[in-house]
Design a protein around this motif. Sequence first.
Motif, short mmCIF file in Angstrom:
data_model
loop_
_atom_site.label_atom_id
_atom_site.label_comp_id
_atom_site.label_asym_id
_atom_site.label_seq_id
_atom_site.Cartn_x
_atom_site.Cartn_y
_atom_site.Cartn_z
N ALA A 476 33.69 -26.09 -24.86
CA ALA A 476 32.54 -26.93 -25.59
C ALA A 476 31.89 -25.97 -26.69
N ILE A 477 31.87 -26.74 -27.74
CA ILE A 477 30.90 -26.17 -28.90
C ILE A 477 29.79 -27.24 -29.09
N GLY A 478 29.21 -26.84 -30.21
CA GLY A 478 27.94 -27.62 -30.54
C GLY A 478 26.83 -27.26 -29.93
N ALA A 479 25.66 -28.15 -29.87
CA ALA A 479 24.54 -28.27 -29.02
C ALA A 479 24.70 -27.78 -27.55
N GLY A 480 24.23 -26.66 -27.24
CA GLY A 480 24.43 -26.15 -25.89
C GLY A 480 25.67 -25.74 -25.45
N GLY A 481 26.66 -25.60 -26.11
CA GLY A 481 28.18 -25.26 -26.11
C GLY A 481 28.25 -23.80 -26.60
N HIS A 482 29.41 -23.27 -26.46
CA HIS A 482 29.79 -22.04 -26.78
C HIS A 482 29.47 -21.50 -28.21
N PRO A 483 28.57 -20.88 -28.68
CA PRO A 483 27.89 -20.35 -29.93
C PRO A 483 29.00 -19.98 -30.78
N LEU A 484 29.10 -20.26 -31.90
CA LEU A 484 30.20 -19.73 -33.11
C LEU A 484 29.41 -19.36 -34.33
N THR A 485 30.17 -18.36 -34.74
CA THR A 485 29.43 -17.54 -36.09
C THR A 485 29.53 -18.50 -37.23
N ALA A 486 28.63 -18.20 -38.23
CA ALA A 486 28.67 -19.02 -39.43
C ALA A 486 29.88 -19.12 -40.05
N LEU A 487 30.88 -18.04 -40.01
CA LEU A 487 32.21 -17.78 -40.42
C LEU A 487 33.08 -18.75 -39.70
N GLN A 488 33.02 -18.66 -38.46
CA GLN A 488 33.75 -19.49 -37.48
C GLN A 488 33.45 -21.03 -37.84
N ALA A 489 32.21 -21.36 -37.90
CA ALA A 489 32.19 -22.83 -38.14
C ALA A 489 32.65 -23.09 -39.32
N GLN A 490 32.33 -22.61 -40.31
CA GLN A 490 33.11 -22.95 -41.84
C GLN A 490 34.54 -22.95 -41.53
N GLU A 491 35.15 -22.15 -40.61
CA GLU A 491 36.71 -22.22 -40.52
C GLU A 491 36.95 -23.60 -39.74
N VAL A 492 36.14 -24.07 -38.75
CA VAL A 492 36.52 -25.26 -38.10
C VAL A 492 36.29 -26.49 -39.20
N ALA A 493 34.98 -26.36 -40.02
CA ALA A 493 35.07 -27.22 -41.32
C ALA A 493 36.48 -27.46 -41.98
N LEU A 494 37.01 -26.28 -42.30
CA LEU A 494 38.11 -26.25 -43.22
C LEU A 494 39.30 -26.71 -42.36
N ALA A 495 39.44 -26.61 -41.14
CA ALA A 495 40.57 -26.88 -40.43
C ALA A 495 40.50 -28.57 -40.08
N ARG A 496 39.12 -29.03 -40.21
CA ARG A 496 38.96 -30.57 -40.22
C ARG A 496 39.31 -31.00 -41.56
N LEU A 497 39.07 -30.41 -42.62
CA LEU A 497 39.47 -30.78 -43.87
C LEU A 497 41.23 -30.79 -44.03
N VAL A 498 41.69 -29.88 -43.52
CA VAL A 498 43.43 -29.76 -43.58
C VAL A 498 43.76 -31.04 -42.77
N LEU A 499 43.28 -31.39 -41.60
CA LEU A 499 43.66 -32.41 -40.73
C LEU A 499 43.18 -33.85 -41.41
N ALA A 500 42.11 -34.01 -42.33
CA ALA A 500 41.97 -35.14 -42.86
C ALA A 500 42.71 -35.15 -44.07
N ASP A 501 43.07 -34.27 -44.77
CA ASP A 501 44.37 -34.30 -45.84
C ASP A 501 43.74 -35.16 -46.86
N PRO A 502 42.46 -34.96 -47.57
CA PRO A 502 42.44 -35.69 -48.75
C PRO A 502 42.91 -35.08 -49.91
#
Length: 590
Positions: A476-502
């Motif tokens: 679990a991540i997000g509010a109340g979940g496992h904390p992620l660093t700023a770098l890790q959060a950005q990597e999650v955003a980039l992974a979402r970008l790769v999956l969305a494939d715009p």
Amino acid sequence: MSQVESTLIGVASGRTTLRELRRILRPRAGLAAGAVLMMVVAAAAGIAVPVVIGRVVDEVLAPGAGGGSLTGPVLLLVALAALAGAAGLAAELLIARVGEPAVAELREEVLEHALHLEYGVVEDSGTGDLLARVSQDVRALADVVRAVLSRFGGAAITLALSLVGLAVVDYRFALAALLAVPIQVWATRGYLRLAGPTYRSLSRAEGAEVQQILESVQASGTVRALGLGERHRDAVLRRALVTRGLRLDAVRMRTVFFQRLNLAEYVGTGAILAVGGWLVARDAVTAGAATAAALMFIRLFNPINIVLALLEDVQAAAAGLGRLVGVLESPRREVPPGEVAVADRSVAFASVGFGYHADHPVLHDLSLEVAPGERLAVVGASGAGKSTLGALATGLRLPTTGSVRLGGIATSELAPEALRHTAALVTQDVHLFRGTLREDLLLAAPDASEDDLAAALDLVGASGWVAGLPDGTDTAIGAGGHPLTALQAQEVALARLVLADPPVVVLDEATAEAGSAGARQLEEAIERATAGRTTIIVAHRLSQAARCDRIAVMEHGRLVELGTPEELMAAGGVYARLWAAWARGSGEPG
């Protein structure tokens, strides 16, 4: 008026609100009619009680009356009480079956409409105002449906039938009761004249207060860093004081209202008793009839007070309903009918002008073309218009003048769904939705397989730390979940970008929160994630800009330089000066 208040989403007119209310209630008209019928039955049963009591009085006063003669009236009183209770309960249940689904439907419509509003409408209005509408206003409306509507409707019907009952006993009792009406009208008119504006102002103030609190909380890091805590606390306090003042105005208004209603009760009761004594003395009516009329009028106090007292709740709910319908009235982006597909991955700005306000332009006559697959950096001082350019490139904002084209199609002609699949924006403020990491990633591509998720995480360099999470992608991540660093959060955003494939990507200072070491790692991840895509990078780190194909330099909303990093350095212009200043501060070679 403050900017926060001046940009709030509008409030629907009374006529528009009633039209929407009829539309929502129309499919439930049968249940609503049943609820009204049950309220009429309950009111009629309640009004019959004083009549029966009056007959009991006449029976008792009649010569030679025995105790046995009271058995029938007493049983009738019990039956009437049971009928009134059963009908009232049925009315409440029917109202709930009408109102609760209607409120839920309205809430879902408002939320769905809000999610498809122009990005600028929501951003300019502030999420606090929208949040207040879909929470506080919906709650006020739901409370009226649950606890107020049945009492209000039942009391109104009881009031009308009681006046008819008084006239049936003797029209002079009805005339005596009407002596209280001018005072009640005076009290009610004064209340209604003030209540509507007061509650509308209170709703706006509550929305502005929530918006101020949200802004202060969301920017808490900046507030602490710049020592702005006291200023923001004072701003929240000012908003709270405005809200408190309006609430006190409402309390004072209600207190005066009830004082005037008490005066009406005294006048009406005195008139009924005087008329009853006069009529009995003249043998115009029996003592039982006079008793029934007096009891009937005294019973009117409760429904009258209920109707008038609940006007406050009804007014608040009506104001909230108008604010909810105001969201539905807010314009959504009009897109020409038919599907429009982009031809390629190009981005073109043609004589683009844009301003968040009519008298304050941000971009001026901007013309720029980004070739398919090209990586363009946009640099410049704060306030130069870089982020605005990025918002225009993804269609989140539409130009005031000129046009922005994705693959040859103007962004104004692309439906939101087509825009979502064509261009994506990644900012420095990454939102991690509450839930598991897998659920967060699947938001970008609901049909992605486990292999797709693993490949996306590996491409952006996140597979290592994801494997170390307590439950892997099920953590679990997000509010109340496992904390992620700023770098890790950005990597999650980039992974979402790769999956969305715009095909088109805009990165708005996406490495700003990662720190120096993390920024270099993130820059490499960005290059891998955006490979083959047309990419516009709003860069505050000029080392990232230097790795792009071309650089666009912005100053005061204008494009002042455009070329390869080598060309701009050789030109010795604005970019060269920015590079020299940045190199001195970062330790990079000049």
